[in-house]
Scaffold this active site. Structure first.
Site, PDB file in Angstrom:
ATOM      1  N   LYS A 132      -1.231   2.478   6.871  1.00 33.69           N
ATOM      2  CA  LYS A 132      -1.775   3.037   5.393  1.00 33.69           C
ATOM      3  C   LYS A 132      -3.072   3.703   5.798  1.00 33.69           C
ATOM      4  O   LYS A 132      -3.752   3.871   6.857  1.00 33.69           O
ATOM      5  CB  LYS A 132      -2.015   1.610   5.022  1.00 33.69           C
ATOM      6  CG  LYS A 132      -0.993   0.633   4.739  1.00 33.69           C
ATOM      7  CD  LYS A 132      -1.058  -0.854   4.306  1.00 33.69           C
ATOM      8  CE  LYS A 132       0.183  -1.445   3.907  1.00 33.69           C
ATOM      9  NZ  LYS A 132      -0.166  -2.958   3.295  1.00 33.69           N
ATOM     10  N   TYR A 153       6.417  -0.243  -4.490  1.00 32.44           N
ATOM     11  CA  TYR A 153       6.112  -1.520  -4.717  1.00 32.44           C
ATOM     12  C   TYR A 153       6.443  -2.225  -6.203  1.00 32.44           C
ATOM     13  O   TYR A 153       5.795  -2.776  -6.605  1.00 32.44           O
ATOM     14  CB  TYR A 153       4.387  -1.726  -4.617  1.00 32.44           C
ATOM     15  CG  TYR A 153       3.827  -1.294  -3.256  1.00 32.44           C
ATOM     16  CD1 TYR A 153       4.099  -2.228  -2.341  1.00 32.44           C
ATOM     17  CD2 TYR A 153       3.084  -0.084  -2.551  1.00 32.44           C
ATOM     18  CE1 TYR A 153       3.361  -2.247  -0.988  1.00 32.44           C
ATOM     19  CE2 TYR A 153       2.724  -0.017  -1.718  1.00 32.44           C
ATOM     20  CZ  TYR A 153       2.824  -0.686  -0.644  1.00 32.44           C
ATOM     21  OH  TYR A 153       2.383  -0.711   0.565  1.00 32.44           O
ATOM     22  N   ASN A 192      -4.658  -3.838   5.199  1.00 32.62           N
ATOM     23  CA  ASN A 192      -3.943  -4.465   6.452  1.00 32.62           C
ATOM     24  C   ASN A 192      -3.463  -3.635   7.331  1.00 32.62           C
ATOM     25  O   ASN A 192      -2.396  -3.906   7.949  1.00 32.62           O
ATOM     26  CB  ASN A 192      -3.158  -5.859   6.216  1.00 32.62           C
ATOM     27  CG  ASN A 192      -2.039  -5.436   5.135  1.00 32.62           C
ATOM     28  OD1 ASN A 192      -1.560  -3.958   4.973  1.00 32.62           O
ATOM     29  ND2 ASN A 192      -1.329  -6.462   4.710  1.00 32.62           N
ATOM     30  N   HIS A 218       2.715  -0.960   6.860  1.00 31.36           N
ATOM     31  CA  HIS A 218       3.567  -1.632   6.122  1.00 31.36           C
ATOM     32  C   HIS A 218       5.173  -1.520   7.073  1.00 31.36           C
ATOM     33  O   HIS A 218       5.143  -0.720   7.583  1.00 31.36           O
ATOM     34  CB  HIS A 218       3.785  -1.222   4.954  1.00 31.36           C
ATOM     35  CG  HIS A 218       5.198  -1.146   4.173  1.00 31.36           C
ATOM     36  ND1 HIS A 218       5.468  -2.362   3.406  1.00 31.36           N
ATOM     37  CD2 HIS A 218       6.060  -0.477   4.292  1.00 31.36           C
ATOM     38  CE1 HIS A 218       6.768  -2.143   3.053  1.00 31.36           C
ATOM     39  NE2 HIS A 218       7.250  -1.343   3.607  1.00 31.36           N
ATOM     40  N   GLU A 221      13.780   2.169   1.090  1.00 29.10           N
ATOM     41  CA  GLU A 221      12.345   2.733   1.475  1.00 29.10           C
ATOM     42  C   GLU A 221      12.640   3.949   1.918  1.00 29.10           C
ATOM     43  O   GLU A 221      11.716   5.023   1.890  1.00 29.10           O
ATOM     44  CB  GLU A 221      11.383   2.132   2.077  1.00 29.10           C
ATOM     45  CG  GLU A 221      11.125   0.584   1.437  1.00 29.10           C
ATOM     46  CD  GLU A 221      10.173  -0.382   1.961  1.00 29.10           C
ATOM     47  OE1 GLU A 221       9.761  -1.432   1.533  1.00 29.10           O
ATOM     48  OE2 GLU A 221      10.319  -0.073   3.238  1.00 29.10           O
TER      49      GLU A 221
END
Length: 135
Positions: free
Chosen positions: A10, A50, A113, A116, A127
């Site tokens: 990310k 998402y 965080n 993913h 995905e």
């Protein structure tokens, strides 16, 4: 059985210069990069990625965060790649993320965080097609 999974480093992982360290952790567990690219993700891509979070209080913050800078999308392949990548990442809640995991060692906020990973074979398939339509 060899599996493929998607991992996204990310924007905070990229901005903090942790890309090499993060990739190293997957490689140390004998996962192999099959494809990798830098992406400046747009709203449409992220909304589809998402989709299960649409309507939740944090949805817009999540998309804004994911659009805040470049990210790295990686197809990893290996034995039990899906489960292994999630183990390497650690718990999404940083208060539960164990030392030795990416989040346990580097994350300082549950929203930001660092990584993913697909959570199931079905998610990985969806995905991978979304992030790597050219393959």
């Amino acid at each position: 059985m060899l599996e493929k999974t998607l991992v996204i480093i990310k924007p905070d992982g990229v901005k903090r210069g942790l890309v090499g360290e993060i990739i190293k952790r997957y490689e140390q567990k004998q996962l192999v990069i099959k494809s990798i690219k830098i992406v400046n993700a747009d709203y449409t891509l992220l909304r589809e990625h998402y989709y299960e979070h649409i309507g939740k209080s944090y949805f817009n913050e999540l998309l804004n965060y994911m659009m805040s800078g470049p990210l790295i999308a990686i197809i990893w392949e290996g034995e039990n790649a899906i489960k292994l990548a999630r183990y390497i990442n650690g718990d999404t809640n940083i208060e539960k993320a164990m030392p030795g995991t990416i989040r346990g060692d580097f994350a300082s906020n549950t929203t930001y965080n660092l990584v993913h990973a697909s959570d199931s074979a079905e998610s990985a398939e969806r995905e991978l097609k979304l992030w790597f339509p050219e393959l």
